[in-house]
Design a protein around this motif. Structure first.
Motif, short mmCIF file in Angstrom:
data_model
loop_
_atom_site.label_atom_id
_atom_site.label_comp_id
_atom_site.label_asym_id
_atom_site.label_seq_id
_atom_site.Cartn_x
_atom_site.Cartn_y
_atom_site.Cartn_z
N ASP A 150 0.67 -1.23 0.00
CA ASP A 150 0.03 -0.13 -0.09
C ASP A 150 0.65 1.23 -0.02
O ASP A 150 0.56 2.41 0.46
CB ASP A 150 -0.84 -0.05 1.35
N ALA A 151 1.97 1.24 -0.57
CA ALA A 151 2.83 2.32 -0.56
C ALA A 151 2.49 3.40 -1.56
O ALA A 151 2.72 4.59 -1.47
CB ALA A 151 4.20 2.13 -0.89
N PRO A 153 -1.03 5.23 -3.91
CA PRO A 153 -2.25 5.11 -4.20
C PRO A 153 -2.64 4.21 -5.41
O PRO A 153 -1.91 4.21 -6.26
CB PRO A 153 -2.60 6.61 -4.66
N SER A 191 4.64 7.94 -3.62
CA SER A 191 4.32 7.11 -2.77
C SER A 191 3.77 7.82 -1.41
O SER A 191 4.15 9.02 -1.39
CB SER A 191 5.34 6.31 -2.33
N TYR A 192 3.31 7.33 -0.54
CA TYR A 192 2.86 7.46 0.77
C TYR A 192 4.03 7.73 1.86
O TYR A 192 3.99 7.87 2.97
CB TYR A 192 1.87 6.80 1.58
N THR A 193 5.34 7.27 1.21
CA THR A 193 6.65 7.09 2.28
C THR A 193 7.51 8.21 2.02
O THR A 193 7.54 8.88 0.89
CB THR A 193 7.09 5.75 1.88
N TRP A 202 5.52 6.80 7.26
CA TRP A 202 4.56 6.55 6.17
C TRP A 202 3.65 7.72 6.53
O TRP A 202 3.27 8.29 7.64
CB TRP A 202 3.71 5.34 6.70
N ASP A 203 3.20 8.27 5.59
CA ASP A 203 2.09 9.52 5.46
C ASP A 203 0.77 9.09 6.13
O ASP A 203 0.13 8.00 5.75
CB ASP A 203 1.92 9.87 4.25
N ARG A 205 -2.13 9.71 5.09
CA ARG A 205 -3.10 9.61 4.23
C ARG A 205 -3.09 7.76 3.56
O ARG A 205 -3.80 7.51 2.93
CB ARG A 205 -2.95 10.28 2.90
N SER A 206 -1.81 7.08 3.88
CA SER A 206 -1.82 5.77 3.46
C SER A 206 -3.11 4.90 4.38
O SER A 206 -3.32 5.40 5.30
CB SER A 206 -0.34 5.18 3.75
N LYS A 207 -3.10 3.79 3.68
CA LYS A 207 -4.12 2.90 4.32
C LYS A 207 -3.79 2.04 5.45
O LYS A 207 -4.39 1.33 6.02
CB LYS A 207 -4.38 1.56 3.25
N ARG A 208 -2.31 2.51 5.87
CA ARG A 208 -1.72 1.81 6.81
C ARG A 208 -2.49 2.24 8.36
O ARG A 208 -2.66 3.43 8.60
CB ARG A 208 -0.34 1.93 7.05
#
Ligand SMILES: C[S@@+](CC[C@H](N)C(=O)[O-])C[C@H]1O[C@@H](n2cnc3c(N)ncnc32)[C@H](O)[C@@H]1O
Length: 474
Positions: A150-151, A153, A191-193, A202-203, A205-208
Protein backbone atom coordinates in the motif's frame (compact mmCIF):
# COMPACT_ATOMS: atom_id res chain seq x y z
CA UNK A 1 48.82 18.44 15.23
CA UNK A 2 45.61 18.01 17.17
CA UNK A 3 46.27 17.50 20.88
CA UNK A 4 44.15 15.43 23.20
CA UNK A 5 43.03 17.05 26.42
CA UNK A 6 41.60 13.83 27.83
CA UNK A 7 43.17 12.78 31.10
CA UNK A 8 41.61 9.35 31.45
CA UNK A 9 44.06 6.96 29.78
CA UNK A 10 41.60 4.63 28.15
CA UNK A 11 42.74 2.32 25.36
CA UNK A 12 40.98 4.62 22.91
CA UNK A 13 42.94 7.53 24.35
CA UNK A 14 46.21 5.63 23.94
CA UNK A 15 45.33 4.91 20.32
CA UNK A 16 44.30 8.53 19.82
CA UNK A 17 47.65 9.71 21.16
CA UNK A 18 49.49 7.25 18.93
CA UNK A 19 47.73 8.47 15.80
CA UNK A 20 47.17 12.12 16.80
CA UNK A 21 49.81 13.47 14.41
CA UNK A 22 47.99 11.82 11.52
CA UNK A 23 44.77 13.70 12.22
CA UNK A 24 44.57 16.85 10.18
CA UNK A 25 41.69 19.21 9.68
CA UNK A 26 41.21 19.35 5.93
CA UNK A 27 39.87 22.78 5.07
CA UNK A 28 39.73 21.94 1.37
CA UNK A 29 37.40 18.99 2.04
CA UNK A 30 34.07 20.46 3.06
CA UNK A 31 31.15 18.21 3.89
CA UNK A 32 29.69 19.25 0.58
CA UNK A 33 32.72 18.14 -1.45
CA UNK A 34 32.76 14.82 0.30
CA UNK A 35 29.03 14.19 0.06
CA UNK A 36 26.88 13.47 -2.98
CA UNK A 37 25.68 17.11 -3.02
CA UNK A 38 28.75 18.18 -4.98
CA UNK A 39 27.57 15.94 -7.82
CA UNK A 40 24.66 18.16 -8.77
CA UNK A 41 26.35 19.20 -12.00
CA UNK A 42 26.35 15.61 -13.17
CA UNK A 43 23.06 14.63 -14.76
CA UNK A 44 22.70 11.09 -13.45
CA UNK A 45 23.07 12.26 -9.85
CA UNK A 46 20.45 14.94 -10.39
CA UNK A 47 17.98 12.37 -11.67
CA UNK A 48 18.40 9.91 -8.81
CA UNK A 49 19.91 11.07 -5.56
CA UNK A 50 21.90 8.30 -3.94
CA UNK A 51 22.43 10.27 -0.77
CA UNK A 52 24.87 7.77 0.65
CA UNK A 53 27.30 8.55 -2.16
CA UNK A 54 30.36 10.76 -2.15
CA UNK A 55 31.38 13.19 -4.88
CA UNK A 56 33.18 12.67 -8.19
CA UNK A 57 35.32 15.69 -7.30
CA UNK A 58 36.63 13.89 -4.22
CA UNK A 59 37.55 10.80 -6.25
CA UNK A 60 39.24 12.78 -9.01
CA UNK A 61 41.12 14.90 -6.49
CA UNK A 62 42.70 11.92 -4.72
CA UNK A 63 43.43 9.94 -7.88
CA UNK A 64 45.14 12.88 -9.58
CA UNK A 65 46.89 14.19 -6.49
CA UNK A 66 48.44 10.90 -5.43
CA UNK A 67 49.00 9.08 -8.70
CA UNK A 68 51.07 10.54 -11.53
CA UNK A 69 49.30 8.44 -14.13
CA UNK A 70 46.07 6.45 -14.35
CA UNK A 71 46.11 2.80 -13.33
CA UNK A 72 43.60 0.40 -11.78
CA UNK A 73 41.13 1.62 -9.16
CA UNK A 74 38.78 -0.45 -7.01
CA UNK A 75 35.69 0.35 -4.94
CA UNK A 76 34.43 -2.67 -2.96
CA UNK A 77 31.35 -0.68 -1.81
CA UNK A 78 30.59 0.88 -5.19
CA UNK A 79 27.11 2.28 -4.44
CA UNK A 80 25.95 4.26 -7.47
CA UNK A 81 29.44 4.00 -8.96
CA UNK A 82 30.99 7.40 -8.20
CA UNK A 83 34.53 6.00 -7.93
CA UNK A 84 34.14 3.91 -11.03
CA UNK A 85 32.76 6.55 -13.36
CA UNK A 86 34.87 9.43 -11.99
CA UNK A 87 37.93 7.19 -12.39
CA UNK A 88 36.87 6.18 -15.89
CA UNK A 89 36.52 9.82 -16.93
CA UNK A 90 40.14 10.50 -16.11
CA UNK A 91 41.46 7.37 -17.78
CA UNK A 92 41.47 4.79 -14.98
CA UNK A 93 40.52 1.13 -15.31
CA UNK A 94 37.77 0.88 -12.71
CA UNK A 95 36.47 -2.14 -10.84
CA UNK A 96 33.65 -2.21 -8.31
CA UNK A 97 31.61 -4.52 -6.13
CA UNK A 98 28.10 -3.65 -4.98
CA UNK A 99 25.62 -5.80 -3.14
CA UNK A 100 22.44 -3.79 -3.43
CA UNK A 101 20.63 -4.01 -6.78
CA UNK A 102 19.72 -0.31 -6.36
CA UNK A 103 23.31 0.83 -6.93
CA UNK A 104 23.80 -1.79 -9.65
CA UNK A 105 20.77 -0.48 -11.55
CA UNK A 106 22.04 3.12 -11.40
CA UNK A 107 25.41 1.92 -12.74
CA UNK A 108 23.71 -0.11 -15.47
CA UNK A 109 21.79 3.02 -16.51
CA UNK A 110 24.98 5.05 -16.56
CA UNK A 111 26.55 2.57 -18.88
CA UNK A 112 23.48 2.58 -21.13
CA UNK A 113 23.67 6.38 -21.26
CA UNK A 114 27.14 6.34 -22.73
CA UNK A 115 25.77 4.93 -25.98
CA UNK A 116 22.15 5.97 -25.99
CA UNK A 117 20.53 7.18 -29.20
CA UNK A 118 19.10 10.49 -28.01
CA UNK A 119 17.07 11.14 -31.16
CA UNK A 120 15.35 7.79 -30.84
CA UNK A 121 14.87 8.40 -27.13
CA UNK A 122 13.12 11.70 -27.76
CA UNK A 123 10.89 10.14 -30.42
CA UNK A 124 9.94 7.34 -28.01
CA UNK A 125 9.08 9.82 -25.26
CA UNK A 126 7.04 11.95 -27.65
CA UNK A 127 4.57 9.17 -28.40
CA UNK A 128 4.90 7.45 -25.01
CA UNK A 129 1.56 8.43 -23.46
CA UNK A 130 -0.41 7.80 -26.64
CA UNK A 131 1.27 4.40 -26.97
CA UNK A 132 0.51 3.54 -23.35
CA UNK A 133 -3.14 4.52 -23.88
CA UNK A 134 -3.29 2.01 -26.73
CA UNK A 135 -2.18 -0.92 -24.54
CA UNK A 136 -4.94 -3.49 -24.40
CA UNK A 137 -3.76 -5.04 -21.17
CA UNK A 138 -1.04 -4.49 -18.67
CA UNK A 139 0.82 -6.69 -16.20
CA UNK A 140 1.52 -6.21 -12.53
CA UNK A 141 5.22 -5.54 -12.36
CA UNK A 142 5.26 -4.57 -8.72
CA UNK A 143 4.93 -7.50 -6.31
CA UNK A 144 4.86 -5.83 -2.92
CA UNK A 145 6.52 -7.15 0.22
CA UNK A 146 5.22 -6.53 3.73
CA UNK A 147 7.20 -3.32 4.26
CA UNK A 148 6.03 -1.73 0.98
CA UNK A 149 2.39 -2.88 0.82
CA UNK A 150 0.00 0.00 0.00
CA UNK A 151 2.89 2.39 -0.54
CA UNK A 152 1.25 3.89 -3.63
CA UNK A 153 -2.26 5.22 -4.23
CA UNK A 154 -4.15 2.62 -6.31
CA UNK A 155 -4.34 4.83 -9.37
CA UNK A 156 -0.62 5.53 -9.23
CA UNK A 157 0.19 1.85 -9.09
CA UNK A 158 -1.98 1.14 -12.14
CA UNK A 159 -0.25 3.92 -14.13
CA UNK A 160 3.14 2.64 -13.01
CA UNK A 161 2.29 -0.90 -14.11
CA UNK A 162 1.01 0.29 -17.51
CA UNK A 163 4.21 2.29 -18.02
CA UNK A 164 6.36 -0.71 -17.10
CA UNK A 165 4.35 -2.98 -19.41
CA UNK A 166 5.05 -0.52 -22.22
CA UNK A 167 8.76 -0.37 -21.29
CA UNK A 168 9.04 -4.15 -21.34
CA UNK A 169 7.98 -4.16 -25.01
CA UNK A 170 10.67 -1.71 -26.14
CA UNK A 171 13.26 -3.32 -28.39
CA UNK A 172 16.06 -0.84 -27.72
CA UNK A 173 17.46 -2.07 -24.41
CA UNK A 174 19.24 1.20 -23.60
CA UNK A 175 16.08 3.25 -24.04
CA UNK A 176 14.18 0.63 -22.04
CA UNK A 177 16.71 0.95 -19.21
CA UNK A 178 16.52 4.74 -19.21
CA UNK A 179 12.70 4.83 -19.19
CA UNK A 180 12.63 2.30 -16.36
CA UNK A 181 15.19 4.40 -14.55
CA UNK A 182 12.95 7.49 -14.86
CA UNK A 183 10.16 5.62 -13.06
CA UNK A 184 12.60 4.19 -10.51
CA UNK A 185 13.72 7.74 -9.70
CA UNK A 186 10.24 8.98 -8.78
CA UNK A 187 9.09 6.12 -6.55
CA UNK A 188 9.51 8.06 -3.32
CA UNK A 189 7.74 11.15 -4.69
CA UNK A 190 4.67 9.21 -5.81
CA UNK A 191 4.39 7.11 -2.66
CA UNK A 192 3.00 7.64 0.83
CA UNK A 193 6.50 7.12 2.17
CA UNK A 194 9.61 9.14 2.92
CA UNK A 195 13.10 7.72 3.25
CA UNK A 196 14.21 8.01 6.82
CA UNK A 197 17.41 6.05 7.35
CA UNK A 198 16.28 3.21 9.53
CA UNK A 199 12.86 2.66 7.95
CA UNK A 200 10.29 4.31 5.70
CA UNK A 201 8.07 6.95 7.27
CA UNK A 202 4.43 6.65 6.28
CA UNK A 203 2.11 9.55 5.46
CA UNK A 204 -1.20 9.78 7.35
CA UNK A 205 -3.13 9.37 4.06
CA UNK A 206 -1.90 5.80 3.49
CA UNK A 207 -4.13 2.82 4.26
CA UNK A 208 -1.77 1.69 7.01
CA UNK A 209 -2.68 1.64 10.68
CA UNK A 210 -0.23 4.18 11.99
CA UNK A 211 0.55 5.04 15.55
CA UNK A 212 2.25 8.16 16.89
CA UNK A 213 2.15 11.70 15.58
CA UNK A 214 0.66 11.80 12.08
CA UNK A 215 3.20 12.52 9.37
CA UNK A 216 2.32 14.70 6.38
CA UNK A 217 4.84 14.45 3.56
CA UNK A 218 3.17 17.24 1.57
CA UNK A 219 2.09 17.00 -2.04
CA UNK A 220 2.11 13.50 -3.45
CA UNK A 221 2.52 13.62 -7.21
CA UNK A 222 0.62 11.39 -9.61
CA UNK A 223 2.85 8.96 -11.53
CA UNK A 224 2.28 10.76 -14.82
CA UNK A 225 3.13 14.18 -13.40
CA UNK A 226 6.27 12.91 -11.71
CA UNK A 227 7.64 10.82 -14.54
CA UNK A 228 6.87 13.46 -17.19
CA UNK A 229 8.95 16.00 -15.28
CA UNK A 230 11.72 13.47 -14.77
CA UNK A 231 11.79 12.59 -18.47
CA UNK A 232 11.80 16.27 -19.38
CA UNK A 233 14.84 16.82 -17.15
CA UNK A 234 16.59 13.83 -18.61
CA UNK A 235 15.98 14.91 -22.20
CA UNK A 236 17.08 18.44 -21.41
CA UNK A 237 20.30 17.19 -19.85
CA UNK A 238 20.99 14.96 -22.84
CA UNK A 239 20.07 17.58 -25.39
CA UNK A 240 22.80 18.13 -28.03
CA UNK A 241 21.75 21.79 -28.28
CA UNK A 242 23.33 22.43 -24.91
CA UNK A 243 27.07 22.91 -25.15
CA UNK A 244 27.74 20.36 -22.45
CA UNK A 245 25.49 17.47 -23.33
CA UNK A 246 26.21 14.42 -21.25
CA UNK A 247 27.54 12.59 -24.26
CA UNK A 248 29.87 15.37 -25.36
CA UNK A 249 30.99 16.02 -21.84
CA UNK A 250 32.27 12.47 -21.63
CA UNK A 251 33.83 12.52 -25.07
CA UNK A 252 35.61 15.85 -25.27
CA UNK A 253 38.41 15.40 -22.79
CA UNK A 254 40.25 13.19 -25.25
CA UNK A 255 40.89 10.46 -22.71
CA UNK A 256 40.26 6.93 -23.78
CA UNK A 257 37.50 5.55 -21.62
CA UNK A 258 38.03 2.01 -20.46
CA UNK A 259 34.95 -0.08 -19.62
CA UNK A 260 33.99 -0.18 -15.94
CA UNK A 261 33.83 -3.62 -14.36
CA UNK A 262 31.01 -4.11 -11.91
CA UNK A 263 30.48 -7.22 -9.81
CA UNK A 264 27.13 -7.79 -8.09
CA UNK A 265 27.61 -9.44 -4.73
CA UNK A 266 29.17 -9.03 -1.33
CA UNK A 267 32.73 -7.75 -1.15
CA UNK A 268 33.23 -10.12 1.78
CA UNK A 269 33.04 -12.93 -0.79
CA UNK A 270 34.26 -11.20 -3.94
CA UNK A 271 37.39 -9.45 -2.64
CA UNK A 272 39.15 -12.67 -1.61
CA UNK A 273 38.93 -13.81 -5.24
CA UNK A 274 40.93 -10.82 -6.55
CA UNK A 275 44.67 -11.23 -7.31
CA UNK A 276 47.13 -9.81 -4.77
CA UNK A 277 48.97 -6.56 -5.59
CA UNK A 278 46.72 -5.79 -8.55
CA UNK A 279 45.33 -2.30 -7.80
CA UNK A 280 47.00 1.10 -7.68
CA UNK A 281 44.19 2.70 -5.73
CA UNK A 282 41.17 1.85 -3.65
CA UNK A 283 38.64 4.68 -3.17
CA UNK A 284 35.69 3.66 -1.07
CA UNK A 285 33.11 4.44 1.55
CA UNK A 286 31.63 1.51 3.44
CA UNK A 287 28.26 1.75 5.19
CA UNK A 288 28.76 3.69 8.42
CA UNK A 289 28.28 2.02 11.80
CA UNK A 290 25.13 4.06 12.31
CA UNK A 291 22.12 1.71 12.13
CA UNK A 292 21.25 2.98 8.66
CA UNK A 293 19.25 0.29 6.92
CA UNK A 294 19.70 0.43 3.15
CA UNK A 295 17.26 -2.42 2.56
CA UNK A 296 14.42 -0.60 4.33
CA UNK A 297 15.31 2.85 3.04
CA UNK A 298 15.38 1.51 -0.52
CA UNK A 299 12.55 -0.99 -0.09
CA UNK A 300 10.39 0.56 -2.84
CA UNK A 301 13.28 0.54 -5.29
CA UNK A 302 14.15 -3.06 -4.38
CA UNK A 303 10.58 -4.19 -4.99
CA UNK A 304 10.51 -2.22 -8.25
CA UNK A 305 13.61 -4.16 -9.32
CA UNK A 306 11.81 -7.43 -8.62
CA UNK A 307 13.10 -8.45 -5.18
CA UNK A 308 10.77 -10.49 -3.00
CA UNK A 309 10.59 -10.75 0.80
CA UNK A 310 13.25 -13.46 1.05
CA UNK A 311 15.62 -11.67 -1.28
CA UNK A 312 15.31 -8.41 0.66
CA UNK A 313 15.89 -10.27 3.93
CA UNK A 314 18.92 -12.03 2.47
CA UNK A 315 20.32 -8.75 1.22
CA UNK A 316 19.87 -7.26 4.70
CA UNK A 317 21.82 -10.10 6.27
CA UNK A 318 24.54 -10.14 3.58
CA UNK A 319 25.29 -6.44 3.92
CA UNK A 320 28.13 -5.27 6.04
CA UNK A 321 26.64 -5.29 9.55
CA UNK A 322 25.41 -1.82 10.32
CA UNK A 323 21.89 -2.38 11.61
CA UNK A 324 20.63 -3.91 14.85
CA UNK A 325 19.09 -6.74 12.84
CA UNK A 326 22.36 -8.07 11.44
CA UNK A 327 23.41 -11.47 12.76
CA UNK A 328 27.09 -12.28 13.14
CA UNK A 329 28.95 -13.70 10.14
CA UNK A 330 31.90 -15.34 11.91
CA UNK A 331 30.90 -18.94 11.12
CA UNK A 332 30.08 -18.07 7.56
CA UNK A 333 33.42 -16.26 7.08
CA UNK A 334 35.34 -19.12 8.63
CA UNK A 335 33.63 -21.58 6.32
CA UNK A 336 34.18 -19.35 3.32
CA UNK A 337 37.90 -18.78 3.99
CA UNK A 338 38.31 -22.51 4.57
CA UNK A 339 36.53 -23.32 1.30
CA UNK A 340 39.03 -21.16 -0.64
CA UNK A 341 42.03 -22.59 1.22
CA UNK A 342 42.65 -19.40 3.20
CA UNK A 343 42.27 -20.64 6.80
CA UNK A 344 45.55 -18.94 7.71
CA UNK A 345 44.30 -15.58 6.50
CA UNK A 346 41.14 -16.09 8.54
CA UNK A 347 43.19 -16.75 11.69
CA UNK A 348 45.44 -13.77 10.96
CA UNK A 349 42.43 -11.43 10.56
CA UNK A 350 40.80 -12.81 13.71
CA UNK A 351 44.03 -12.19 15.66
CA UNK A 352 44.30 -8.60 14.48
CA UNK A 353 40.72 -8.00 15.56
CA UNK A 354 41.19 -9.68 18.94
CA UNK A 355 44.50 -7.91 19.57
CA UNK A 356 43.09 -4.42 19.17
CA UNK A 357 42.91 -3.08 22.71
CA UNK A 358 40.72 -0.14 21.70
CA UNK A 359 38.30 -2.56 20.05
CA UNK A 360 38.22 -4.80 23.11
CA UNK A 361 37.55 -1.73 25.26
CA UNK A 362 34.69 -0.56 23.04
CA UNK A 363 33.14 -4.03 23.06
CA UNK A 364 33.35 -4.42 26.83
CA UNK A 365 32.00 -0.93 27.52
CA UNK A 366 29.06 -1.50 25.18
CA UNK A 367 28.36 -4.90 26.78
CA UNK A 368 28.37 -3.21 30.16
CA UNK A 369 26.07 -0.41 29.01
CA UNK A 370 23.81 -3.02 27.50
CA UNK A 371 23.52 -4.86 30.82
CA UNK A 372 22.66 -1.55 32.49
CA UNK A 373 20.03 -0.98 29.76
CA UNK A 374 21.71 2.26 28.77
CA UNK A 375 21.68 1.58 25.03
CA UNK A 376 18.43 2.31 23.29
CA UNK A 377 18.51 -1.04 21.53
CA UNK A 378 19.89 -4.24 23.01
CA UNK A 379 21.54 -5.27 19.72
CA UNK A 380 23.74 -2.19 19.35
CA UNK A 381 26.69 -3.90 21.07
CA UNK A 382 26.41 -6.85 18.67
CA UNK A 383 26.15 -4.54 15.66
CA UNK A 384 29.28 -2.59 16.58
CA UNK A 385 31.26 -5.76 17.26
CA UNK A 386 30.24 -7.26 13.92
CA UNK A 387 30.76 -4.03 12.00
CA UNK A 388 34.42 -3.89 12.99
CA UNK A 389 34.87 -7.63 12.66
CA UNK A 390 33.68 -7.56 9.05
CA UNK A 391 35.59 -4.36 8.26
CA UNK A 392 38.71 -6.13 9.51
CA UNK A 393 38.22 -8.69 6.70
CA UNK A 394 37.55 -5.98 4.13
CA UNK A 395 40.67 -4.02 5.12
CA UNK A 396 42.84 -7.16 5.07
CA UNK A 397 41.66 -7.87 1.52
CA UNK A 398 41.99 -4.26 0.36
CA UNK A 399 45.57 -4.19 1.62
CA UNK A 400 46.29 -7.51 -0.05
CA UNK A 401 45.08 -6.37 -3.46
CA UNK A 402 46.77 -2.96 -3.33
CA UNK A 403 50.20 -2.75 -4.98
CA UNK A 404 53.14 -1.61 -2.89
CA UNK A 405 53.14 2.20 -2.97
CA UNK A 406 49.44 2.24 -3.91
CA UNK A 407 46.79 4.00 -1.84
CA UNK A 408 43.49 3.49 -0.13
CA UNK A 409 41.15 6.42 0.48
CA UNK A 410 38.20 5.72 2.74
CA UNK A 411 35.34 8.02 3.76
CA UNK A 412 33.66 7.17 7.06
CA UNK A 413 32.06 8.75 10.12
CA UNK A 414 32.74 8.07 13.76
CA UNK A 415 29.72 7.20 15.90
CA UNK A 416 28.59 7.41 19.50
CA UNK A 417 26.41 5.02 21.49
CA UNK A 418 25.31 5.37 25.11
CA UNK A 419 27.46 8.51 25.31
CA UNK A 420 30.61 6.59 24.33
CA UNK A 421 32.48 7.75 21.26
CA UNK A 422 33.59 4.95 19.00
CA UNK A 423 36.68 6.12 17.11
CA UNK A 424 35.98 4.29 13.86
CA UNK A 425 38.80 6.23 12.15
CA UNK A 426 41.42 5.13 14.69
CA UNK A 427 40.36 1.51 15.04
CA UNK A 428 40.09 0.92 11.28
CA UNK A 429 43.44 2.66 10.76
CA UNK A 430 44.99 0.39 13.37
CA UNK A 431 43.66 -2.65 11.47
CA UNK A 432 45.03 -1.15 8.22
CA UNK A 433 48.45 -0.67 9.78
CA UNK A 434 48.49 -4.32 10.81
CA UNK A 435 47.71 -5.41 7.26
CA UNK A 436 50.47 -3.44 5.53
CA UNK A 437 49.13 0.06 5.02
CA UNK A 438 50.93 3.10 6.39
CA UNK A 439 48.57 5.63 7.90
CA UNK A 440 49.51 8.75 5.94
CA UNK A 441 46.66 10.98 7.10
CA UNK A 442 43.26 10.96 8.70
CA UNK A 443 41.69 14.07 7.18
CA UNK A 444 39.01 15.45 9.46
CA UNK A 445 36.24 17.47 7.86
CA UNK A 446 36.17 20.97 9.32
CA UNK A 447 32.48 21.10 10.10
CA UNK A 448 31.93 17.37 10.55
CA UNK A 449 28.76 17.37 12.61
CA UNK A 450 29.77 20.57 14.40
CA UNK A 451 33.32 19.86 15.54
CA UNK A 452 36.24 22.24 15.38
CA UNK A 453 39.91 21.47 15.76
CA UNK A 454 39.89 22.68 19.36
CA UNK A 455 36.87 20.63 20.21
CA UNK A 456 38.47 17.59 18.68
CA UNK A 457 41.16 17.85 21.33
CA UNK A 458 38.79 16.94 24.11
CA UNK A 459 38.31 13.39 23.11
CA UNK A 460 35.01 11.69 23.73
CA UNK A 461 32.96 14.69 24.82
CA UNK A 462 32.39 16.39 21.52
CA UNK A 463 30.74 15.87 18.20
CA UNK A 464 32.05 12.84 16.38
CA UNK A 465 34.60 13.15 13.58
CA UNK A 466 33.75 12.70 9.92
CA UNK A 467 36.90 11.66 8.12
CA UNK A 468 38.68 10.71 4.95
CA UNK A 469 41.52 8.28 5.63
CA UNK A 470 44.57 8.09 3.39
CA UNK A 471 46.55 4.87 3.74
CA UNK A 472 49.52 3.81 1.60
CA UNK A 473 50.63 0.21 1.07
CA UNK A 474 54.14 -0.44 2.31
C1 LIG B 1 28.29 4.61 1.67
S1 LIG B 1 27.64 3.66 0.37
C2 LIG B 1 28.81 3.92 -0.93
C3 LIG B 1 28.38 4.98 -1.86
C4 LIG B 1 29.35 5.22 -3.02
N1 LIG B 1 30.61 5.73 -2.55
C5 LIG B 1 28.73 6.18 -4.02
O1 LIG B 1 29.28 7.27 -4.20
O2 LIG B 1 27.66 5.88 -4.56
C6 LIG B 1 28.00 2.02 0.88
C7 LIG B 1 27.56 0.98 -0.12
O3 LIG B 1 28.01 -0.29 0.31
C8 LIG B 1 27.07 -1.26 -0.12
N2 LIG B 1 27.31 -2.51 0.64
C9 LIG B 1 26.96 -2.82 1.91
N3 LIG B 1 27.40 -4.03 2.26
C10 LIG B 1 28.08 -4.51 1.18
C11 LIG B 1 28.79 -5.72 0.92
N4 LIG B 1 28.87 -6.68 1.84
N5 LIG B 1 29.37 -5.85 -0.28
C12 LIG B 1 29.30 -4.88 -1.22
N6 LIG B 1 28.62 -3.73 -1.06
C13 LIG B 1 28.02 -3.54 0.15
C14 LIG B 1 25.75 -0.58 0.14
O4 LIG B 1 24.72 -1.15 -0.61
C15 LIG B 1 26.05 0.85 -0.27
O5 LIG B 1 25.71 1.07 -1.60
Amino acid sequence: MIKSAETFPSERQILFDRLADKLETAYNLSRKVVSFQANKDEPIYRWFKYKEGFSSALVKYFLSEYSPKPGKVLDPFAGAGTTLFAGQEIGWEAHGIELLPVGSFVMETREALNKIDTIKLKATIKTLWADIAKLEKYHNHIAHISITKDAFPEETEISLNKYLTYCSKLKDKRIQTLLKFAAFSVLEEISYTRKDGQYLRWDYRSKRDLSGKPFDKGKILSFEEAVKTKLQNIVQDLSPTQNTSLFEQFETNGIEKLPVNILSGSCLEELPKFKSNSFDFVVTSPPYCNRYDYTRTYALELVFLGNNNDQVRNLRQSMLSCTVENKEKIDYLKQFYTSIGQEKSFENILNVYNNSSAMTEVNSILDELNKLEKLNNSNIARMVKNYFFEMCFVIFEMARVTKSGGYCVMVNDNVRYGGEEIPVDLILSEFADNFGYNINKIFVLPKGKGNSSQQMGSYGRTEVRKCVYLWQKR
